[in-house]
Design a protein around this motif. Structure first.
Motif, PDB file in Angstrom:
ATOM      1  N   LEU A  79       0.818  -1.205   0.000  1.00  0.00           N
ATOM      2  CA  LEU A  79       0.000   0.000   0.000  1.00  0.00           C
ATOM      3  C   LEU A  79       0.852   1.256   0.000  1.00  0.00           C
ATOM      4  N   PHE A  80       2.105   1.110   0.402  1.00  0.00           N
ATOM      5  CA  PHE A  80       2.972   2.274   0.578  1.00  0.00           C
ATOM      6  C   PHE A  80       4.070   2.345  -0.482  1.00  0.00           C
ATOM      7  N   GLN A  81       3.798   1.759  -1.650  1.00  0.00           N
ATOM      8  CA  GLN A  81       4.743   1.810  -2.757  1.00  0.00           C
ATOM      9  C   GLN A  81       4.374   2.820  -3.838  1.00  0.00           C
ATOM     10  N   PRO A  82       3.082   3.121  -4.071  1.00  0.00           N
ATOM     11  CA  PRO A  82       2.736   4.081  -5.134  1.00  0.00           C
ATOM     12  C   PRO A  82       3.239   5.497  -4.824  1.00  0.00           C
ATOM     13  N   GLU A  83       3.216   6.324  -5.836  1.00  0.00           N
ATOM     14  CA  GLU A  83       3.639   7.727  -5.678  1.00  0.00           C
ATOM     15  C   GLU A  83       2.633   8.517  -4.860  1.00  0.00           C
ATOM     16  N   ILE A  84       1.325   8.201  -5.033  1.00  0.00           N
ATOM     17  CA  ILE A  84       0.255   8.986  -4.403  1.00  0.00           C
ATOM     18  C   ILE A  84      -0.518   8.125  -3.406  1.00  0.00           C
ATOM     19  N   LEU A  85      -0.768   8.703  -2.224  1.00  0.00           N
ATOM     20  CA  LEU A  85      -1.519   8.020  -1.173  1.00  0.00           C
ATOM     21  C   LEU A  85      -2.667   8.907  -0.708  1.00  0.00           C
ATOM     22  N   VAL A  86      -3.854   8.322  -0.610  1.00  0.00           N
ATOM     23  CA  VAL A  86      -5.010   9.017  -0.031  1.00  0.00           C
ATOM     24  C   VAL A  86      -5.285   8.398   1.338  1.00  0.00           C
ATOM     25  N   VAL A  87      -5.278   9.227   2.373  1.00  0.00           N
ATOM     26  CA  VAL A  87      -5.530   8.757   3.742  1.00  0.00           C
ATOM     27  C   VAL A  87      -6.943   9.162   4.129  1.00  0.00           C
ATOM     28  N   ASN A  88      -7.796   8.164   4.298  1.00  0.00           N
ATOM     29  CA  ASN A  88      -9.219   8.416   4.551  1.00  0.00           C
ATOM     30  C   ASN A  88      -9.679   7.563   5.724  1.00  0.00           C
ATOM     31  N   ILE A  89      -9.154   7.878   6.914  1.00  0.00           N
ATOM     32  CA  ILE A  89      -9.547   7.152   8.128  1.00  0.00           C
ATOM     33  C   ILE A  89      -9.979   8.171   9.189  1.00  0.00           C
ATOM     34  N   PRO A  90     -11.254   8.609   9.116  1.00  0.00           N
ATOM     35  CA  PRO A  90     -11.720   9.645  10.050  1.00  0.00           C
ATOM     36  C   PRO A  90     -11.713   9.161  11.491  1.00  0.00           C
ATOM     37  N   PRO A  91     -11.472  10.082  12.420  1.00  0.00           N
ATOM     38  CA  PRO A  91     -11.470   9.695  13.838  1.00  0.00           C
ATOM     39  C   PRO A  91     -12.865   9.374  14.328  1.00  0.00           C
ATOM     40  N   ARG A  92     -12.954   8.407  15.213  1.00  0.00           N
ATOM     41  CA  ARG A  92     -14.247   8.088  15.829  1.00  0.00           C
ATOM     42  C   ARG A  92     -14.299   8.761  17.193  1.00  0.00           C
ATOM     43  N   THR A  93     -14.344  10.088  17.145  1.00  0.00           N
ATOM     44  CA  THR A  93     -14.244  10.855  18.392  1.00  0.00           C
ATOM     45  C   THR A  93     -15.485  10.704  19.272  1.00  0.00           C
ATOM     46  N   ARG A  94     -16.600  10.259  18.701  1.00  0.00           N
ATOM     47  CA  ARG A  94     -17.804  10.090  19.521  1.00  0.00           C
ATOM     48  C   ARG A  94     -17.670   8.913  20.487  1.00  0.00           C
ATOM     49  N   SER A  95     -16.816   7.959  20.133  1.00  0.00           N
ATOM     50  CA  SER A  95     -16.684   6.774  20.982  1.00  0.00           C
ATOM     51  C   SER A  95     -15.421   6.831  21.841  1.00  0.00           C
ATOM     52  N   GLY A  96     -14.759   7.977  21.884  1.00  0.00           N
ATOM     53  CA  GLY A  96     -13.558   8.108  22.705  1.00  0.00           C
ATOM     54  C   GLY A  96     -13.023   9.514  22.618  1.00  0.00           C
ATOM     55  N   ASN A  97     -11.835   9.721  23.129  1.00  0.00           N
ATOM     56  CA  ASN A  97     -11.270  11.065  23.141  1.00  0.00           C
ATOM     57  C   ASN A  97     -10.405  11.353  21.927  1.00  0.00           C
ATOM     58  N   GLY A  98     -10.318  10.420  21.007  1.00  0.00           N
ATOM     59  CA  GLY A  98      -9.573  10.650  19.784  1.00  0.00           C
ATOM     60  C   GLY A  98      -8.097  10.336  19.875  1.00  0.00           C
ATOM     61  N   GLU A  99      -7.595  10.045  21.076  1.00  0.00           N
ATOM     62  CA  GLU A  99      -6.169   9.753  21.217  1.00  0.00           C
ATOM     63  C   GLU A  99      -5.785   8.490  20.428  1.00  0.00           C
ATOM     64  N   PHE A 100      -6.697   7.527  20.347  1.00  0.00           N
ATOM     65  CA  PHE A 100      -6.433   6.309  19.584  1.00  0.00           C
ATOM     66  C   PHE A 100      -6.172   6.652  18.120  1.00  0.00           C
ATOM     67  N   HIS A 101      -6.972   7.580  17.584  1.00  0.00           N
ATOM     68  CA  HIS A 101      -6.801   7.993  16.184  1.00  0.00           C
ATOM     69  C   HIS A 101      -5.425   8.609  15.963  1.00  0.00           C
ATOM     70  N   LEU A 102      -4.980   9.422  16.900  1.00  0.00           N
ATOM     71  CA  LEU A 102      -3.666  10.040  16.766  1.00  0.00           C
ATOM     72  C   LEU A 102      -2.558   8.993  16.822  1.00  0.00           C
ATOM     73  N   GLU A 103      -2.754   7.966  17.636  1.00  0.00           N
ATOM     74  CA  GLU A 103      -1.780   6.871  17.674  1.00  0.00           C
ATOM     75  C   GLU A 103      -1.763   6.135  16.326  1.00  0.00           C
ATOM     76  N   GLN A 104      -2.940   5.929  15.747  1.00  0.00           N
ATOM     77  CA  GLN A 104      -3.007   5.316  14.417  1.00  0.00           C
ATOM     78  C   GLN A 104      -2.187   6.120  13.410  1.00  0.00           C
ATOM     79  N   LEU A 105      -2.353   7.429  13.441  1.00  0.00           N
ATOM     80  CA  LEU A 105      -1.664   8.283  12.474  1.00  0.00           C
ATOM     81  C   LEU A 105      -0.155   8.300  12.704  1.00  0.00           C
ATOM     82  N   LYS A 106       0.272   8.153  13.945  1.00  0.00           N
ATOM     83  CA  LYS A 106       1.715   8.093  14.219  1.00  0.00           C
ATOM     84  C   LYS A 106       2.333   6.869  13.556  1.00  0.00           C
ATOM     85  N   TYR A 107       1.649   5.727  13.684  1.00  0.00           N
ATOM     86  CA  TYR A 107       2.148   4.517  13.017  1.00  0.00           C
ATOM     87  C   TYR A 107       2.081   4.662  11.504  1.00  0.00           C
ATOM     88  N   LEU A 108       1.004   5.290  11.027  1.00  0.00           N
ATOM     89  CA  LEU A 108       0.865   5.502   9.589  1.00  0.00           C
ATOM     90  C   LEU A 108       1.991   6.394   9.067  1.00  0.00           C
TER      91      LEU A 108
END
Length: 277
Positions: free
Chosen positions: A64-93
């Motif tokens: 997935l990380f070989q093409p020239e162009i990447l679209v990142v479309n993983i919205p945070p699920r802030t209603r079910s938490g404080n969003g910190e999990f989403h930020l951790e996801q993005l750090k790994y990404l």
């Protein structure tokens, strides 16, 4: 043939992948479900199972990380938490992107990032956002994380309320009491959300931020009543007794100035799937 990778073939990512494929691009995408991977494969999409929990999981996901162009479309699920999990996801990404040959990234964000305060002026892309005034601080932190010391060209697209297809505004307020109908909307149709992302890629609109919102902003009650009349949905049982006033509106002039033409510029003209509700 240019290859584009899409992280997140969901409600927006799937039609984007099909649209880009129809335009002649080679599309590689991700989903977290094996069942969905098989279904999308039948539509001609090359799909890899990939999850961020928050660390990367899957088989062969480095493709997935070989093409020239990447679209990142993983919205945070802030209603079910404080969003910190989403930020951790993005750090790994980010670590996966940083160690890849990817040159250009589109990051799908939200107009929820703007202050919740109504304003005489529409909120535009150059509005100075801070941790104190952001409508959703997780969204701001996510954008800053994606743009910090990056070695790729980053374009951020902030979408308004994503509607169309099976997302019908009137359905969510059908039969409810005391509904806010006096404020105006910042909606965008699924077709135009897909269209804007494809437009950025095709026109090479990199290192920019765009609002993705239909340029016309009707009142909520107008939309709910139109959905009711056209789709057989019961209208709200009652509305709040509030006068129309200053609204929190999002400016879409910047994307229009690039030459993009909205298929659905007015949410009162949005198309939906038929419903029996």
């Amino acid at each position: 043939m240019k290859t584009i990778s899409i992280i997140g073939l969901g409600w927006l990512g799937e039609p984007l992948g099909i649209h880009l494929q129809d335009k002649g691009f080679k599309v590689l995408g991700s989903t977290t479900s094996e069942e969905k991977r098989k279904r999308l494969f039948l539509k001609g999409l090359e799909v890899i199972r990939f999850s961020l929990n928050p660390h990367p999981e899957g088989l062969g996901f480095h493709a997935l990380f070989q093409p020239e162009i990447l679209v990142v479309n993983i919205p945070p699920r802030t209603r079910s938490g404080n969003g910190e999990f989403h930020l951790e996801q993005l750090k790994y990404l980010r670590s996966l992107i940083d160690s890849s040959p990817i040159e250009k990234v589109i990051f799908v964000s939200s107009t929820g990032i703007y202050p919740e305060t109504p304003s005489k002026e529409k909120y535009a892309e150059d509005y100075l956002l801070t941790h104190e005034n952001a409508g959703n601080e997780i969204l701001l932190r996510a954008e800053l994380l994606m743009g910090k010391d990056q070695n790729y060209d980053l374009t951020i697209v902030r979408f308004g309320g994503l509607m169309g297809k099976d997302r019908i505004p009137g359905k969510y307020f059908s039969g409810k009491e005391n509904v806010a109908g006096h404020t105006r909307v910042n909606f965008i149709h699924q077709n135009d959300a897909v269209g804007i992302l494809a437009w950025v890629i095709e026109k090479g609109l990199w290192i920019q931020t765009f609002n993705g919102v239909a340029p016309i902003h009707p009142f909520r009650r107008e939309i709910y009543e139109k959905n009711s009349a056209e789709l057989g949905i019961a209208p709200p049982a009652s509305y709040q007794n509030e006068l129309d006033g200053i609204d929190r509106l999002i400016d879409s002039r910047k994307i229009l100035e690039t030459g993009y033409e909205f298929e659905f510029p007015d949410p009162l003209g949005f198309s939906y799937l038929s419903t029996s509700n």
